[in-house]
Design an enzyme around this catalytic site. Structure first.
Site, mmCIF file in Angstrom:
data_model
loop_
_atom_site.group_PDB
_atom_site.id
_atom_site.type_symbol
_atom_site.label_atom_id
_atom_site.label_comp_id
_atom_site.label_asym_id
_atom_site.label_seq_id
_atom_site.Cartn_x
_atom_site.Cartn_y
_atom_site.Cartn_z
ATOM 1 N NE ARG A 158 -3.668 -2.150 2.709
ATOM 2 C CZ ARG A 158 -3.438 -3.324 3.295
ATOM 3 N NH1 ARG A 158 -2.250 -3.572 3.847
ATOM 4 N NH2 ARG A 158 -4.380 -4.243 3.347
ATOM 5 C CE LYS A 183 -7.840 -1.323 5.621
ATOM 6 N NZ LYS A 183 -8.516 -1.353 4.306
ATOM 7 C CG HIS A 273 -5.159 0.971 -3.967
ATOM 8 N ND1 HIS A 273 -4.541 0.770 -2.749
ATOM 9 C CD2 HIS A 273 -6.193 0.089 -3.999
ATOM 10 C CE1 HIS A 273 -5.176 -0.180 -2.092
ATOM 11 N NE2 HIS A 273 -6.179 -0.613 -2.823
ATOM 12 N NE ARG A 276 -3.392 -3.343 -1.612
ATOM 13 C CZ ARG A 276 -2.852 -4.130 -0.703
ATOM 14 N NH1 ARG A 276 -1.548 -4.303 -0.661
ATOM 15 N NH2 ARG A 276 -3.606 -4.761 0.173
ATOM 16 C CG HIS A 299 -6.681 -8.539 1.196
ATOM 17 N ND1 HIS A 299 -7.010 -8.905 -0.093
ATOM 18 C CD2 HIS A 299 -6.427 -7.204 1.145
ATOM 19 C CE1 HIS A 299 -6.946 -7.847 -0.881
ATOM 20 N NE2 HIS A 299 -6.600 -6.806 -0.157
ATOM 21 C CE1 TYR A 308 -6.782 -7.220 -7.272
ATOM 22 C CE2 TYR A 308 -7.165 -8.005 -5.046
ATOM 23 C CZ TYR A 308 -6.807 -6.998 -5.914
ATOM 24 O OH TYR A 308 -6.485 -5.764 -5.434
#
Length: 338
Positions: A158, A183, A273, A276, A299, A308
């Site tokens: 990120r 995150k 992003h 990414r 994630h 995805y």
């Protein structure tokens, strides 16, 4: 004794969230959400939590739909409206548990249904290579910018993670980047490719010391070596530096990446992003499994990574063409116009 003001209760709420270790980024988003709600209440002469009813909350939810973004007036996505309403609901729940109000008026509120959306714009392999080759690597700033693009593409980290990356987080021997407190307060390791690591190494050796000394500053003819930026010890360890030797601002990083995307003649929306999304998408096309992509991206839930899976449409199309009983008979198929 008069009840505490809305602003006082907001401050007490955020203190309690810090106690249980909520991230500053999440707190900032929550402040924005509650700030909008409190301003909306104030405009309607509502100054205490006890005046809030389910009917008032329903009216606020309708206002989110009809007013949209306060700056652009564009409609808010359902997920954005849900986050605004959830922030209010959580605040009222906290107030109820703390005996500031007798009941939670948001207890029965229904959030907008979540939408399933495919990832934002991503680049093809040829497009991303074209963008990466845009910086002028005959200049020091060009070498830095090329390194940034290579890292974003290779590691799929990120923007915030790249900007917090420190010298000690680079493991050259194992080709790994240590993402500290990403995150959700989570640490993880991500691999970085040989080409990206080579550019990063060149930047660290040839460019970063120059930036750290203030070599990239615009010089004043009256004071040719004036360099007034005072750097903290942590800032001096940050990998990616701006022109004056300090840590780069997120907005400036996005603007830089977006500039190279436009310079490459690509009109797709996105900046950091998008790299990414591109890395994850191209890896999926090349056969990577969802669990590996989930680990790479950091994630918490596989459901987030599931978006995805859209890249498997090529495989689905091939199976459909081969197996569907209604596949066209070439002898009876209508002729195609030239």
């Amino acid at each position: 004794m008069s009840p505490p003001s809305l602003s006082a209760l907001m401050e007490a709420y955020f203190v309690d969230l810090r106690v249980v270790n909520w991230t500053e980024a999440t707190l900032e988003r929550r402040k924005n959400s509650l700030g909008r709600f409190v301003r909306w209440l104030t405009e309607r002469e509502i100054h205490t939590l006890s005046e809030i009813t389910p009917e008032i909350l329903a009216a606020y939810q309708r206002s989110l739909l009809h007013i949209g973004n306060l700056r652009t007036r564009k409609p808010l996505q359902a997920s954005t409206r849900a986050s605004y309403v959830h922030a209010v609901s959580h605040w009222l729940q906290w107030a109820c548990l703390g005996k500031h109000i007798p009941f939670n008026p948001a207890a029965g509120i229904e959030l907008p249904k979540a939408e399933y959306r495919l990832p934002a714009s991503f680049l093809s392999q040829s497009e991303v290579e074209h963008v990466i080759n845009q910086p002028d690597v005959s200049t020091k700033i060009g070498i830095r910018d090329r390194s940034v693009l290579e890292i974003l593409y290779s590691s799929a980290i990120r923007r915030s993670e790249l900007l917090k990356l420190e010298i000690q987080d680079i493991d050259r021997a194992r080709r790994l980047l240590h993402i500290r407190q990403g995150k959700g307060h989570k640490d993880r390791f991500v691999p970085i490719g040989v080409r990206a690591l080579d550019w990063l190494t060149k930047y660290l050796q040839d460019v970063r010391p120059w930036l750290l000394s203030g070599g990239g500053c615009k010089r004043n003819w009256m004071h040719p070596r004036k360099f007034s930026v005072s750097l903290s010890e942590q800032e001096t360890q940050v990998v990616i530096l701006c022109h004056n030797g300090g840590a780069m601002h997120p907005v400036n990083l996005s603007a830089m990446v977006r500039q190279y995307v436009r310079q490459a003649g690509i009109t797709k929306k996105g900046a950091c992003h998008m790299f990414r999304h591109t890395a994850a998408t191209l890896m999926m096309e090349n056969g990577a499994d969802l669990r590996s992509i989930q680990t790479l991206l950091g994630h918490a839930s596989l459901n987030t990574t599931q978006i995805y899976a859209h890249v498997t449409l090529d495989r689905l199309r091939a199976v459909h063409d081969a197996m569907h009983p209604a596949k066209p008979d070439q002898a009876n198929a209508p002729s195609r116009a030239d």
